[in-house]
Design a protein around this motif. Structure first.
Motif, PDB file in Angstrom:
ATOM      1  N   HIS A 111      -2.206   3.004 -23.055  1.00  0.00           N
ATOM      2  CA  HIS A 111      -2.826   2.232 -21.986  1.00  0.00           C
ATOM      3  C   HIS A 111      -3.043   3.082 -20.731  1.00  0.00           C
ATOM      4  O   HIS A 111      -4.105   3.043 -20.117  1.00  0.00           O
ATOM      5  N   VAL A 137      -9.714  -4.092 -33.869  1.00  0.00           N
ATOM      6  CA  VAL A 137      -8.528  -4.946 -33.746  1.00  0.00           C
ATOM      7  C   VAL A 137      -7.277  -4.291 -34.316  1.00  0.00           C
ATOM      8  O   VAL A 137      -6.297  -4.968 -34.608  1.00  0.00           O
ATOM      9  N   ASP A 139      -3.881  -1.617 -34.358  1.00  0.00           N
ATOM     10  CA  ASP A 139      -2.760  -1.428 -33.438  1.00  0.00           C
ATOM     11  C   ASP A 139      -3.081  -0.437 -32.332  1.00  0.00           C
ATOM     12  O   ASP A 139      -2.499  -0.499 -31.244  1.00  0.00           O
ATOM     13  N   ASP A 141      -6.220   0.087 -31.126  1.00  0.00           N
ATOM     14  CA  ASP A 141      -7.494  -0.272 -30.501  1.00  0.00           C
ATOM     15  C   ASP A 141      -7.205  -0.993 -29.190  1.00  0.00           C
ATOM     16  O   ASP A 141      -7.024  -2.214 -29.157  1.00  0.00           O
ATOM     17  N   LEU A 142      -7.147  -0.220 -28.119  1.00  0.00           N
ATOM     18  CA  LEU A 142      -6.615  -0.703 -26.843  1.00  0.00           C
ATOM     19  C   LEU A 142      -7.679  -0.983 -25.797  1.00  0.00           C
ATOM     20  O   LEU A 142      -7.342  -1.443 -24.698  1.00  0.00           O
ATOM     21  N   HIS A 144     -10.082  -3.159 -25.253  1.00  0.00           N
ATOM     22  CA  HIS A 144     -10.220  -4.523 -24.731  1.00  0.00           C
ATOM     23  C   HIS A 144      -9.120  -4.839 -23.727  1.00  0.00           C
ATOM     24  O   HIS A 144      -9.376  -5.320 -22.620  1.00  0.00           O
ATOM     25  N   ASP A 145      -7.878  -4.551 -24.105  1.00  0.00           N
ATOM     26  CA  ASP A 145      -6.749  -4.867 -23.229  1.00  0.00           C
ATOM     27  C   ASP A 145      -6.791  -4.047 -21.941  1.00  0.00           C
ATOM     28  O   ASP A 145      -6.518  -4.565 -20.849  1.00  0.00           O
ATOM     29  N   VAL A 146      -7.125  -2.761 -22.060  1.00  0.00           N
ATOM     30  CA  VAL A 146      -7.152  -1.909 -20.870  1.00  0.00           C
ATOM     31  C   VAL A 146      -8.236  -2.359 -19.898  1.00  0.00           C
ATOM     32  O   VAL A 146      -7.994  -2.506 -18.694  1.00  0.00           O
ATOM     33  N   THR A 148      -9.870  -5.298 -19.646  1.00  0.00           N
ATOM     34  CA  THR A 148      -9.602  -6.608 -19.033  1.00  0.00           C
ATOM     35  C   THR A 148      -8.450  -6.495 -18.040  1.00  0.00           C
ATOM     36  O   THR A 148      -8.447  -7.180 -17.012  1.00  0.00           O
ATOM     37  N   GLY A 149      -7.496  -5.624 -18.330  1.00  0.00           N
ATOM     38  CA  GLY A 149      -6.413  -5.392 -17.386  1.00  0.00           C
ATOM     39  C   GLY A 149      -6.883  -4.773 -16.085  1.00  0.00           C
ATOM     40  O   GLY A 149      -6.281  -4.987 -15.021  1.00  0.00           O
ATOM     41  N   GLU A 150      -7.969  -3.991 -16.161  1.00  0.00           N
ATOM     42  CA  GLU A 150      -8.535  -3.377 -14.963  1.00  0.00           C
ATOM     43  C   GLU A 150      -9.496  -4.315 -14.235  1.00  0.00           C
ATOM     44  O   GLU A 150     -10.027  -3.965 -13.185  1.00  0.00           O
ATOM     45  N   TRP A 157     -17.729  -9.793 -27.718  1.00  0.00           N
ATOM     46  CA  TRP A 157     -16.975  -8.805 -28.483  1.00  0.00           C
ATOM     47  C   TRP A 157     -17.174  -9.126 -29.954  1.00  0.00           C
ATOM     48  O   TRP A 157     -16.885 -10.249 -30.383  1.00  0.00           O
TER      49      TRP A 157
END
Length: 285
Positions: A111, A137, A139, A141-142, A144-146, A148-150, A157
């Motif tokens: 991340h 999707v 383990d 594949d980050l 999306h999370d990174v 949206t976290g930003e 998607w």
């Protein structure tokens, strides 16, 4: 000598004289808005005594590749490593419509590593952020999370097309974010379909995909629920375009994409088609 001129041939009135306003006159529109400033346009503007022109700023696309398995070209590869190749094709796609490209390199599957490069893209004033891989999707594949976290607001998607199902799009403030698949062919096909029109529009250019009608050079099976973009060779035969699909369409096979000059577009649930049937082809070159 002596101030005398001898005329050796008859002179006609107006010969060798260019009348004022022959090329253009006061108030004429010489270049329409949106005109690409090619050599003739630039010379015309200069001849009309315009030292400056209002132009659309070149859009900037920042590119981040992700994956612990990726190494740059020229590296010694281990058994679980591959060469990071997608960025070069994406950069060329961006430049083909007048955009600038900022290659931010390869981020490890962490991340913090990905987020650090996203922050660099924001600081650079990127108009578009393209990520390569990590949008599925698994383990690792980050993306999306990174994103949206930003603060990215996700628009969509995953799409019903092949190759390119994991495509992602969202907005991080004023930055358009496109998550491209990691498979090389899927990445470049999606760049052709989504990134190229976007960058052209941001750069003030008109863009129309070169889609033509052709005849199939070989039979094709019935399609499923996804729209297919099938690599093919397109040639002219007696004033008719013939598109022949390659037999294997694995999305890792870049050589086949380099050999292809078109993509046969197959609608979802298209029935089986015999050789000679009409088809649509997106020309690549």
């Amino acid at each position: 000598g002596g101030g005398a001129i001898e005329v050796m041939e008859p002179a006609a009135q107006g010969r060798n004289v260019r009348r004022r306003g022959l090329d253009f006159g006061q108030g004429d529109v010489l270049l329409e808005s949106g005109r690409l400033l090619d050599p003739a346009a630039l010379s015309l503007a200069a001849s009309a005594n315009h030292p400056n022109l209002d132009v659309v700023r070149q859009p900037l696309v920042a590119i981040i590749a992700t994956g612990d398995e990726l190494l740059p070209p020229g590296s010694e590869l281990g058994p679980d490593q591959i060469i990071s190749s997608n960025a070069y094709g994406v950069i060329a796609t961006a430049q083909s419509v007048g955009a600038r490209a900022l290659d931010l390199g390869i981020a490890a599957d962490r991340h913090d590593a990905i987020a650090a490069l996203v922050k660099k893209a924001v600081a650079a004033g990127a108009d578009v952020l393209v990520t390569l891989g990590g949008a599925s999707v698994g383990d690792h594949d980050l993306i999306h999370d990174v994103l949206t976290g930003e603060g990215m607001k996700l628009d969509f998607w995953k799409i019903a097309m092949r190759p390119g199902k994991p495509l992602m799009f969202g907005r991080l403030g004023n930055i358009r974010c496109i998550g491209l698949p990691g498979n090389p062919v899927a990445s470049l096909v999606c760049s052709q379909l989504f990134l190229k029109p976007l960058l052209a529009r941001l750069g003030g250019r008109l863009y129309r995909p070169d889609i033509r009608t052709a005849r199939l050079g070989a039979a094709m099976h019935a399609n499923d629920l996804r729209q297919d973009y099938v690599r093919a060779t397109v040639r002219e035969d007696a004033a008719t375009l013939v598109a022949t699909p390659f037999g294997i369409q694995d999305s890792s096979m870049l050589r086949m994409l380099a050999d292809a000059n078109g993509l046969i577009v197959r609608e979802p649930f298209a029935p089986a088609a015999e050789a000679g049937a009409e088809c649509s082809v997106l020309m690549l070159r």
